[in-house]
Design an enzyme around this catalytic site. Structure first.
Site, short mmCIF file in Angstrom:
data_model
loop_
_atom_site.label_atom_id
_atom_site.label_comp_id
_atom_site.label_asym_id
_atom_site.label_seq_id
_atom_site.Cartn_x
_atom_site.Cartn_y
_atom_site.Cartn_z
N GLU A 36 8.34 11.81 -2.25
CA GLU A 36 7.41 12.81 -2.77
C GLU A 36 8.23 13.82 -3.57
O GLU A 36 9.37 14.11 -3.21
CB GLU A 36 6.70 13.48 -1.60
N ASP A 84 0.04 6.29 -3.52
CA ASP A 84 -1.19 7.09 -3.57
C ASP A 84 -0.95 8.26 -4.52
O ASP A 84 -0.72 9.39 -4.08
CB ASP A 84 -1.54 7.58 -2.16
N CYS A 110 -7.77 7.85 -6.44
CA CYS A 110 -9.00 8.64 -6.54
C CYS A 110 -9.58 8.56 -7.95
O CYS A 110 -10.53 9.26 -8.27
CB CYS A 110 -8.72 10.10 -6.17
#
Length: 153
Positions: A36, A84, A110
């Site tokens: 991340e 993701d 998304c």
């Protein structure tokens, strides 16, 4: 769905891991390397892992995946990759995964448009779409998450 798809994996790479949306669940069955860009999110993930019980090793790495995606050589030690990304998708990541030999990829998105684009890179690189499942988790909103599972060959 993500955990079920990766069950049986021996070493999982979780890209765009945030503070561990999938990481801790995945670590019930296999060691996970969580990546991340946001160091504060990784610090929260690391703390959560240290206080959890019964999990495999969770290692973390702060890395801007848009500027430095994992290259095929770096991906060799993983038998599953989960990503993701934000709404912009994961084009640089998907392009490099497509050049790798990782047998299993799970993409969570998304944004259907960027998921389709990233899926195209994977399919053109030799992956086949195993399943795609829409997840309507935001009631009273038009937003829909999707989980797509890709297998090599």
């Amino acid at each position: 769905m993500v955990a079920a798809a990766t069950e049986g994996s021996k070493r999982i790479l979780d890209l765009f891991a945030g503070s561990g949306t999938f990481t801790l669940r995945l670590a019930r069955h296999a060691p996970v390397h969580a990546v991340e860009a946001e160091k504060t999110a990784l610090a929260a993930l690391d703390k959560a892992w240290r206080f959890a019980r019964g999990l495999k090793l969770v290692s973390t790495e702060a890395r801007d995946l848009y500027r430095r995606p994992f290259l095929p050589k770096e991906l060799e030690k993983f038998d599953a990759v989960v990503f993701d990304p934000p709404r912009d998708g994961a084009a640089p990541v998907a392009k490099e995964i497509a050049r790798s030999k990782v047998p299993l990829v799970v993409a969570v998105s998304c944004n259907p448009a960027t998921l389709a684009r990233d899926a195209r890179y994977l399919v053109d690189g030799g992956y086949r779409i195993d399943t795609v499942v829409p997840v309507d988790q935001f009631l009273w909103s038009h937003h829909v998450e999707a989980v797509a599972v890709f297998r090599r060959g």
